[in-house]
Design a protein around this motif. Structure first.
Motif, PDB file in Angstrom:
ATOM      1  N   ALA A  68       0.843  -1.198   0.000  1.00  0.00           N
ATOM      2  CA  ALA A  68       0.000   0.000   0.000  1.00  0.00           C
ATOM      3  C   ALA A  68       0.875   1.243   0.000  1.00  0.00           C
ATOM      4  O   ALA A  68       2.003   1.227   0.496  1.00  0.00           O
ATOM      5  CB  ALA A  68      -0.917   0.007   1.220  1.00  0.00           C
ATOM      6  N   ALA A  86      -2.434   2.434  -8.525  1.00  0.00           N
ATOM      7  CA  ALA A  86      -3.368   1.359  -8.859  1.00  0.00           C
ATOM      8  C   ALA A  86      -2.827   0.496  -9.988  1.00  0.00           C
ATOM      9  O   ALA A  86      -2.930  -0.739  -9.951  1.00  0.00           O
ATOM     10  CB  ALA A  86      -4.726   1.945  -9.248  1.00  0.00           C
ATOM     11  N   LYS A  90      -1.193  -1.733  -6.244  1.00  0.00           N
ATOM     12  CA  LYS A  90      -1.083  -1.453  -4.807  1.00  0.00           C
ATOM     13  C   LYS A  90      -2.288  -0.646  -4.329  1.00  0.00           C
ATOM     14  O   LYS A  90      -2.874   0.128  -5.083  1.00  0.00           O
ATOM     15  CB  LYS A  90       0.225  -0.716  -4.539  1.00  0.00           C
ATOM     16  N   HIS A  91      -2.635  -0.834  -3.063  1.00  0.00           N
ATOM     17  CA  HIS A  91      -3.692  -0.055  -2.427  1.00  0.00           C
ATOM     18  C   HIS A  91      -3.171   1.357  -2.141  1.00  0.00           C
ATOM     19  O   HIS A  91      -1.954   1.578  -2.089  1.00  0.00           O
ATOM     20  CB  HIS A  91      -4.128  -0.717  -1.126  1.00  0.00           C
ATOM     21  N   PHE A 112      -9.115   1.899  -9.029  1.00  0.00           N
ATOM     22  CA  PHE A 112      -8.990   0.972  -7.900  1.00  0.00           C
ATOM     23  C   PHE A 112     -10.115  -0.063  -7.895  1.00  0.00           C
ATOM     24  O   PHE A 112      -9.881  -1.247  -7.633  1.00  0.00           O
ATOM     25  CB  PHE A 112      -8.938   1.750  -6.579  1.00  0.00           C
ATOM     26  N   LEU A 117      -8.780  -3.157  -5.701  1.00  0.00           N
ATOM     27  CA  LEU A 117      -7.837  -2.588  -4.741  1.00  0.00           C
ATOM     28  C   LEU A 117      -8.562  -1.595  -3.844  1.00  0.00           C
ATOM     29  O   LEU A 117      -9.603  -1.042  -4.211  1.00  0.00           O
ATOM     30  CB  LEU A 117      -6.690  -1.874  -5.476  1.00  0.00           C
ATOM     31  N   LYS A 118      -8.000  -1.330  -2.667  1.00  0.00           N
ATOM     32  CA  LYS A 118      -8.616  -0.418  -1.705  1.00  0.00           C
ATOM     33  C   LYS A 118      -8.113   1.010  -1.923  1.00  0.00           C
ATOM     34  O   LYS A 118      -6.906   1.243  -2.066  1.00  0.00           O
ATOM     35  CB  LYS A 118      -8.304  -0.851  -0.272  1.00  0.00           C
ATOM     36  N   LEU A 119      -9.041   1.939  -1.933  1.00  0.00           N
ATOM     37  CA  LEU A 119      -8.724   3.363  -2.002  1.00  0.00           C
ATOM     38  C   LEU A 119      -9.379   4.045  -0.810  1.00  0.00           C
ATOM     39  O   LEU A 119     -10.600   3.966  -0.630  1.00  0.00           O
ATOM     40  CB  LEU A 119      -9.245   3.975  -3.306  1.00  0.00           C
ATOM     41  N   ILE A 316      -7.693  -3.911   3.980  1.00  0.00           N
ATOM     42  CA  ILE A 316      -6.816  -4.686   3.098  1.00  0.00           C
ATOM     43  C   ILE A 316      -6.752  -6.142   3.552  1.00  0.00           C
ATOM     44  O   ILE A 316      -6.926  -7.069   2.756  1.00  0.00           O
ATOM     45  CB  ILE A 316      -5.402  -4.074   3.071  1.00  0.00           C
ATOM     46  N   ASP A 319     -10.283  -7.791   3.284  1.00  0.00           N
ATOM     47  CA  ASP A 319     -10.983  -7.523   2.027  1.00  0.00           C
ATOM     48  C   ASP A 319     -12.384  -6.963   2.274  1.00  0.00           C
ATOM     49  O   ASP A 319     -13.395  -7.474   1.784  1.00  0.00           O
ATOM     50  CB  ASP A 319     -11.060  -8.780   1.159  1.00  0.00           C
ATOM     51  N   ASN A 325     -13.914   5.718   2.061  1.00  0.00           N
ATOM     52  CA  ASN A 325     -13.440   5.233   0.767  1.00  0.00           C
ATOM     53  C   ASN A 325     -13.383   6.354  -0.269  1.00  0.00           C
ATOM     54  O   ASN A 325     -13.596   7.530   0.051  1.00  0.00           O
ATOM     55  CB  ASN A 325     -14.329   4.074   0.291  1.00  0.00           C
TER      56      ASN A 325
END
Length: 357
Positions: A68, A86, A90-91, A112, A117-119, A316, A319, A325
């Protein structure tokens, strides 16, 4: 993925130390690298935190052991950098505001989402314990139906602050002035607690500083749920005051000053004298039947900034969605851009409009 979420920073300016401190406070996370443009500042920051240093963040993103990235650059650079993060798989956790243009913010979110992926977007005050408790009360109907909200961010910044970086107080680098920089945390809290703002009528002006954008702004608001509101912010209020958020409902009222709930009055309808229950909020919540299960503040051991990082690491690892967000960041940005458009046009603006200029 390793047992620890391994982070890297892009940008090593003033706010980067807060990010490094938060990551280092979590046993589930590890900070391993930093990228920055200023060689002197980069070297000093990397040495202070024991990190690998990169003058080119693209080179850093090639590392396969980074999960991340925290983006701590000027606001106008957030979108371009985040999309490259992204693309590197990677987050990302981005400093506020998410971006300075809605179209770019939406491009970020899509980049993302499409890669699973996490944003996340920094809005640490959502994790202040009293904010969490007030949110619970509003959701449980303890204050009744929201009627009116009034928010103010009356801070002080001297001219040296704006002169300290060429991007500060500019449209290209900062996306605006006090409203998008200092005010956006309270903008996010206002909508987090009251729901989305539907319409804005705003005024903005440069009153005391030499800068391209505004140092003072006011707005009259209409929330989608029907409540009304006001918002004001300035960096001209010497010596500076705590931000303030007042919420009035049909069954009571509450005031947040800074991080603390300082006033809480509940109307029982029995004619009894008003009692400030802010200091006995736990008991009042239990007695009023507010639901406290799943309270994000439960077990908080660190400051709110660290708690937002804890939430992001959990997102992360498990999940799940981060509490703040990309869409939440976009919502705050839409409010700000609507206010700027209203101030420029001298008319009421709907926040749902496309607002890029």
């Amino acid at each position: 993925m390793a047992s620890k979420i391994r982070f890297a920073l892009i940008g090593c300016g003033a706010v980067a130390s807060a990010h490094a401190k938060a990551i280092s406070a979590l046993p589930q996370a590890e900070l391993v690298a930093v990228a920055g443009k200023s060689a002197e500042r980069l070297t000093a920051f990397a040495r202070a935190w024991g990190l690998d240093a990169y003058s080119d963040y693209a080179e850093m993103l090639q590392r396969t052991d980074i999960d991340a990235v925290s983006i701590c650059t000027p606001s106008g650079q957030h979108g371009e950098i985040a999309i490259r993060v992204a693309e590197a798989g990677k987050h990302a956790l981005v400093e506020k505001p998410i971006e300075v243009l809605l179209a770019k913010a939406e491009e970020m979110i899509g980049a993302f989402r499409s890669r699973r992926l996490k944003l996340g977007v920094i809005s640490q005050h959502r994790f202040d314990p009293d904010v969490v408790r007030l949110k619970g009360m509003l959701e449980a109907g303890v204050l009744g139906r929201p009627v009116l909200a009034s928010a103010s961010v009356h801070w002080y910044r001297n001219q040296a602050y704006y002169d300290s970086g060429q991007w500060r107080g500019t449209w290209a680098g900062d996306g605006g002035g006090v409203l998008i920089n200092q005010g956006i945390h309270t903008v996010d809290l206002l909508q987090h607690l009251m729901g989305p703002v539907e319409e804005i009528t705003a005024h903005a002006a440069t009153m005391t500083h030499r800068m391209e954008t505004e140092d003072t702004a006011t707005a009259v608001l209409k929330f989608a749920g029907g409540a009304l509101g006001t918002f004001s912010c300035t960096t001209s209020a010497y010596p500076g005051y705590a931000s303030r958020l007042e919420i009035i409902g049909t069954a009571g009222s509450a005031v947040l000053e800074g991080e603390a709930l300082t006033q809480l009055y509940l109307n029982n309808g029995d004619g009894a004298a008003p009692v400030n229950e802010a200091n006995s909020i736990g008991a009042s919540l239990t007695e009023k039947g507010a639901v406290r299960g799943g309270n994000p503040a439960a077990g908080m051991g660190g400051d709110a900034f660290t708690e937002q990082y804890r939430d992001f690491v959990k997102a992360i690892s498990e999940d799940v969605e981060p509490s703040v967000n990309g869409e939440a960041g976009r919502s705050a940005l839409a409010f700000v851009l609507a206010a700027y458009r209203s101030a420029a046009a001298g008319c009421k603006v709907k926040v749902s409009d496309r607002l890029d200029t």
